[in-house]
Design a protein around this motif. Structure first.
Motif, PDB file in Angstrom:
ATOM      1  N   ASP A  17       0.842  -1.207   0.000  1.00 57.42           N
ATOM      2  CA  ASP A  17       0.000   0.000   0.000  1.00 57.42           C
ATOM      3  C   ASP A  17       0.871   1.250   0.000  1.00 57.42           C
ATOM      4  OD1 ASP A  17      -2.298  -1.541  -0.006  1.00 57.42           O
ATOM      5  OD2 ASP A  17      -2.717  -1.245   2.140  1.00 57.42           O
ATOM      6  N   ARG A  18       1.912   1.226   0.795  1.00 55.26           N
ATOM      7  CA  ARG A  18       2.814   2.387   0.866  1.00 55.26           C
ATOM      8  C   ARG A  18       3.522   2.608  -0.465  1.00 55.26           C
ATOM      9  NH1 ARG A  18       8.210   3.108   4.214  1.00 55.26           N
ATOM     10  NH2 ARG A  18       8.505   5.318   3.862  1.00 55.26           N
ATOM     11  N   ILE A  19       4.041   1.537  -1.048  1.00 57.60           N
ATOM     12  CA  ILE A  19       4.758   1.628  -2.324  1.00 57.60           C
ATOM     13  C   ILE A  19       3.827   2.121  -3.427  1.00 57.60           C
ATOM     14  CG2 ILE A  19       5.857   0.238  -4.140  1.00 57.60           C
ATOM     15  CD1 ILE A  19       6.974  -1.521  -1.768  1.00 57.60           C
ATOM     16  N   LEU A  20       2.652   1.497  -3.541  1.00 58.23           N
ATOM     17  CA  LEU A  20       1.713   1.879  -4.593  1.00 58.23           C
ATOM     18  C   LEU A  20       1.129   3.266  -4.350  1.00 58.23           C
ATOM     19  CD1 LEU A  20       0.006  -1.577  -5.163  1.00 58.23           C
ATOM     20  CD2 LEU A  20       1.653  -0.420  -6.661  1.00 58.23           C
ATOM     21  N   GLY A  21       1.100   3.692  -3.091  1.00 63.55           N
ATOM     22  CA  GLY A  21       0.602   5.022  -2.749  1.00 63.55           C
ATOM     23  C   GLY A  21       1.474   6.146  -3.281  1.00 63.55           C
ATOM     24  N   ASP A  22       2.716   5.852  -3.624  1.00 65.54           N
ATOM     25  CA  ASP A  22       3.598   6.864  -4.206  1.00 65.54           C
ATOM     26  C   ASP A  22       3.249   7.169  -5.659  1.00 65.54           C
ATOM     27  OD1 ASP A  22       5.091   7.499  -2.000  1.00 65.54           O
ATOM     28  OD2 ASP A  22       6.786   6.195  -2.523  1.00 65.54           O
ATOM     29  N   ASN A  23       2.363   6.368  -6.223  1.00 58.39           N
ATOM     30  CA  ASN A  23       1.860   6.596  -7.575  1.00 58.39           C
ATOM     31  C   ASN A  23       2.976   6.618  -8.626  1.00 58.39           C
ATOM     32  OD1 ASN A  23      -0.397   6.737  -9.168  1.00 58.39           O
ATOM     33  ND2 ASN A  23      -0.398   8.966  -9.252  1.00 58.39           N
ATOM     34  N   ASN A  24       3.952   5.716  -8.466  1.00 54.87           N
ATOM     35  CA  ASN A  24       5.045   5.579  -9.434  1.00 54.87           C
ATOM     36  C   ASN A  24       4.559   4.676 -10.562  1.00 54.87           C
ATOM     37  OD1 ASN A  24       7.354   4.176 -10.692  1.00 54.87           O
ATOM     38  ND2 ASN A  24       8.580   5.344  -9.226  1.00 54.87           N
ATOM     39  N   LYS A  25       4.475   5.235 -11.746  1.00 59.32           N
ATOM     40  CA  LYS A  25       3.914   4.519 -12.894  1.00 59.32           C
ATOM     41  C   LYS A  25       4.685   3.232 -13.206  1.00 59.32           C
ATOM     42  CE  LYS A  25       2.743   7.058 -16.373  1.00 59.32           C
ATOM     43  NZ  LYS A  25       2.757   7.840 -17.638  1.00 59.32           N
ATOM     44  N   ILE A  26       6.000   3.272 -13.111  1.00 59.70           N
ATOM     45  CA  ILE A  26       6.809   2.088 -13.424  1.00 59.70           C
ATOM     46  C   ILE A  26       6.539   0.979 -12.420  1.00 59.70           C
ATOM     47  CG2 ILE A  26       9.170   1.203 -13.593  1.00 59.70           C
ATOM     48  CD1 ILE A  26       9.921   4.084 -14.580  1.00 59.70           C
ATOM     49  N   ILE A  27       6.540   1.325 -11.131  1.00 58.61           N
ATOM     50  CA  ILE A  27       6.274   0.321 -10.091  1.00 58.61           C
ATOM     51  C   ILE A  27       4.877  -0.257 -10.268  1.00 58.61           C
ATOM     52  CG2 ILE A  27       5.983  -0.040  -7.602  1.00 58.61           C
ATOM     53  CD1 ILE A  27       8.907   0.231  -8.446  1.00 58.61           C
ATOM     54  N   LYS A  28       3.886   0.593 -10.524  1.00 56.60           N
ATOM     55  CA  LYS A  28       2.516   0.103 -10.715  1.00 56.60           C
ATOM     56  C   LYS A  28       2.434  -0.846 -11.906  1.00 56.60           C
ATOM     57  CE  LYS A  28      -0.304   3.508  -8.416  1.00 56.60           C
ATOM     58  NZ  LYS A  28      -1.480   4.353  -8.514  1.00 56.60           N
ATOM     59  N   ARG A  29       3.161  -0.553 -12.957  1.00 56.29           N
ATOM     60  CA  ARG A  29       3.152  -1.436 -14.135  1.00 56.29           C
ATOM     61  C   ARG A  29       3.821  -2.771 -13.829  1.00 56.29           C
ATOM     62  NH1 ARG A  29       4.014   2.870 -19.105  1.00 56.29           N
ATOM     63  NH2 ARG A  29       1.881   3.647 -18.995  1.00 56.29           N
ATOM     64  N   PHE A  31       3.903  -4.242 -10.851  1.00 54.01           N
ATOM     65  CA  PHE A  31       2.935  -4.976 -10.029  1.00 54.01           C
ATOM     66  C   PHE A  31       1.834  -5.557 -10.916  1.00 54.01           C
ATOM     67  CE2 PHE A  31       5.140  -3.449  -6.485  1.00 54.01           C
ATOM     68  CZ  PHE A  31       4.545  -3.800  -5.289  1.00 54.01           C
ATOM     69  N   ASN A  32       1.350  -4.764 -11.872  1.00 50.52           N
ATOM     70  CA  ASN A  32       0.292  -5.220 -12.777  1.00 50.52           C
ATOM     71  C   ASN A  32       0.784  -6.364 -13.654  1.00 50.52           C
ATOM     72  OD1 ASN A  32      -1.109  -4.896 -15.652  1.00 50.52           O
ATOM     73  ND2 ASN A  32      -2.542  -4.310 -14.030  1.00 50.52           N
ATOM     74  N   LEU A  33       1.998  -6.249 -14.146  1.00 48.93           N
ATOM     75  CA  LEU A  33       2.580  -7.304 -14.970  1.00 48.93           C
ATOM     76  C   LEU A  33       2.671  -8.608 -14.188  1.00 48.93           C
ATOM     77  CD1 LEU A  33       3.939  -8.137 -17.639  1.00 48.93           C
ATOM     78  CD2 LEU A  33       6.097  -7.308 -16.684  1.00 48.93           C
ATOM     79  N   ASP A  34       3.100  -8.516 -12.938  1.00 47.11           N
ATOM     80  CA  ASP A  34       3.201  -9.692 -12.082  1.00 47.11           C
ATOM     81  C   ASP A  34       1.826 -10.346 -11.897  1.00 47.11           C
ATOM     82  OD1 ASP A  34       4.784 -11.379 -10.110  1.00 47.11           O
ATOM     83  OD2 ASP A  34       3.242 -10.553  -8.792  1.00 47.11           O
ATOM     84  N   THR A  35       0.827  -9.532 -11.626  1.00 43.49           N
ATOM     85  CA  THR A  35      -0.532 -10.053 -11.453  1.00 43.49           C
ATOM     86  C   THR A  35      -1.003 -10.758 -12.709  1.00 43.49           C
ATOM     87  OG1 THR A  35      -1.085  -8.335  -9.856  1.00 43.49           O
ATOM     88  CG2 THR A  35      -2.934  -9.397 -10.974  1.00 43.49           C
ATOM     89  N   ASN A  36      -0.809 -10.126 -13.845  1.00 45.89           N
ATOM     90  CA  ASN A  36      -1.280 -10.695 -15.107  1.00 45.89           C
ATOM     91  C   ASN A  36      -0.487 -11.925 -15.539  1.00 45.89           C
ATOM     92  OD1 ASN A  36      -3.556  -9.071 -15.926  1.00 45.89           O
ATOM     93  ND2 ASN A  36      -2.108  -7.382 -15.996  1.00 45.89           N
ATOM     94  N   ALA A  37       0.786 -11.977 -15.199  1.00 43.96           N
ATOM     95  CA  ALA A  37       1.610 -13.130 -15.575  1.00 43.96           C
ATOM     96  C   ALA A  37       1.123 -14.419 -14.919  1.00 43.96           C
ATOM     97  CB  ALA A  37       3.067 -12.872 -15.203  1.00 43.96           C
ATOM     98  N   PHE A  38       0.526 -14.305 -13.733  1.00 41.53           N
ATOM     99  CA  PHE A  38       0.081 -15.491 -13.009  1.00 41.53           C
ATOM    100  C   PHE A  38      -1.399 -15.800 -13.222  1.00 41.53           C
ATOM    101  CE2 PHE A  38       4.155 -14.757 -11.118  1.00 41.53           C
ATOM    102  CZ  PHE A  38       4.629 -16.044 -10.910  1.00 41.53           C
ATOM    103  N   ALA A  39      -2.042 -15.075 -14.133  1.00 43.03           N
ATOM    104  CA  ALA A  39      -3.442 -15.357 -14.486  1.00 43.03           C
ATOM    105  C   ALA A  39      -3.480 -16.586 -15.396  1.00 43.03           C
ATOM    106  CB  ALA A  39      -4.050 -14.144 -15.188  1.00 43.03           C
ATOM    107  N   PRO A  40      -4.627 -17.258 -15.453  1.00 42.24           N
ATOM    108  CA  PRO A  40      -4.730 -18.417 -16.342  1.00 42.24           C
ATOM    109  C   PRO A  40      -4.438 -18.038 -17.792  1.00 42.24           C
ATOM    110  CG  PRO A  40      -6.685 -18.215 -14.948  1.00 42.24           C
ATOM    111  CD  PRO A  40      -5.878 -16.971 -14.755  1.00 42.24           C
ATOM    112  N   GLY A  41      -3.756 -18.923 -18.470  1.00 47.22           N
ATOM    113  CA  GLY A  41      -3.430 -18.723 -19.880  1.00 47.22           C
ATOM    114  C   GLY A  41      -3.180 -20.085 -20.493  1.00 47.22           C
ATOM    115  N   ALA A  42      -2.175 -20.194 -21.334  1.00 46.85           N
ATOM    116  CA  ALA A  42      -1.813 -21.494 -21.888  1.00 46.85           C
ATOM    117  C   ALA A  42      -1.434 -22.455 -20.763  1.00 46.85           C
ATOM    118  CB  ALA A  42      -0.662 -21.346 -22.878  1.00 46.85           C
ATOM    119  N   LEU A  43      -0.869 -21.899 -19.680  1.00 50.66           N
ATOM    120  CA  LEU A  43      -0.584 -22.679 -18.470  1.00 50.66           C
ATOM    121  C   LEU A  43      -1.627 -22.330 -17.420  1.00 50.66           C
ATOM    122  CD1 LEU A  43       3.293 -22.162 -18.181  1.00 50.66           C
ATOM    123  CD2 LEU A  43       2.087 -24.188 -19.024  1.00 50.66           C
ATOM    124  N   ASP A  44      -2.043 -23.328 -16.666  1.00 50.10           N
ATOM    125  CA  ASP A  44      -3.013 -23.051 -15.603  1.00 50.10           C
ATOM    126  C   ASP A  44      -2.328 -22.397 -14.406  1.00 50.10           C
ATOM    127  OD1 ASP A  44      -1.892 -25.106 -13.947  1.00 50.10           O
ATOM    128  OD2 ASP A  44      -3.180 -26.595 -14.869  1.00 50.10           O
TER     129      ASP A  44
END
Length: 118
Positions: A17-29, A31-44
């Motif tokens: 919360d503290r890190i994301l609260g700084d509103n750093n676009k690179i850090i937010k991206r 975090f988002n990339l990490d979330t999306n990488a572990f979503a279902p896809g060709a691999l479960d």
């Protein structure tokens, strides 16, 4: 006795919360990339979590190992599946990952204990 699962999750949430609260676009991206990488896809999701766990163990990132252990537990991976993945991580990473393997076993035991109490 302290509950390392609750402590880890509380710390992680507070600091994220503290890190994301700084509103750093690179850090937010990242975090988002990490979330999306572990979503279902060709691999479960289960396979992706085991891959994340092995990579985290080989890279010797205890926080990452804890995160992937807990997510593995939540998505229904068995202890046997997780420990087999950790055996591959130890084979690939070598004996230097054995301390991380010990902590991983300890954390999994705590996940089971916390779940049994719920």
């Amino acid at each position: 006795m302290t509950n390392q699962v609750e402590e880890f999750n509380a710390y992680r949430e507070r600091m994220n919360d503290r890190i994301l609260g700084d509103n750093n676009k690179i850090i937010k991206r990242i975090f988002n990339l990490d979330t999306n990488a572990f979503a279902p896809g060709a691999l479960d999701v289960k396979t992706k979590e085991l891959l994340g766990l092995v990579a985290s163990t080989v890279l010797r990132c205890d926080d990452c190992v804890k995160y992937h252990l807990e997510t593995s537990y939540k998505v229904g991976l068995s202890k046997e599946e997780v420990m087999e993945a950790l055996s591959i991580a130890t084979l690939v990473g070598g004996t230097i990952v054995i301390p991380h393997l010990r902590r991983a076993y300890e954390y999994w035991d705590e996940l089971e204990t916390v779940s049994d109490k719920a």
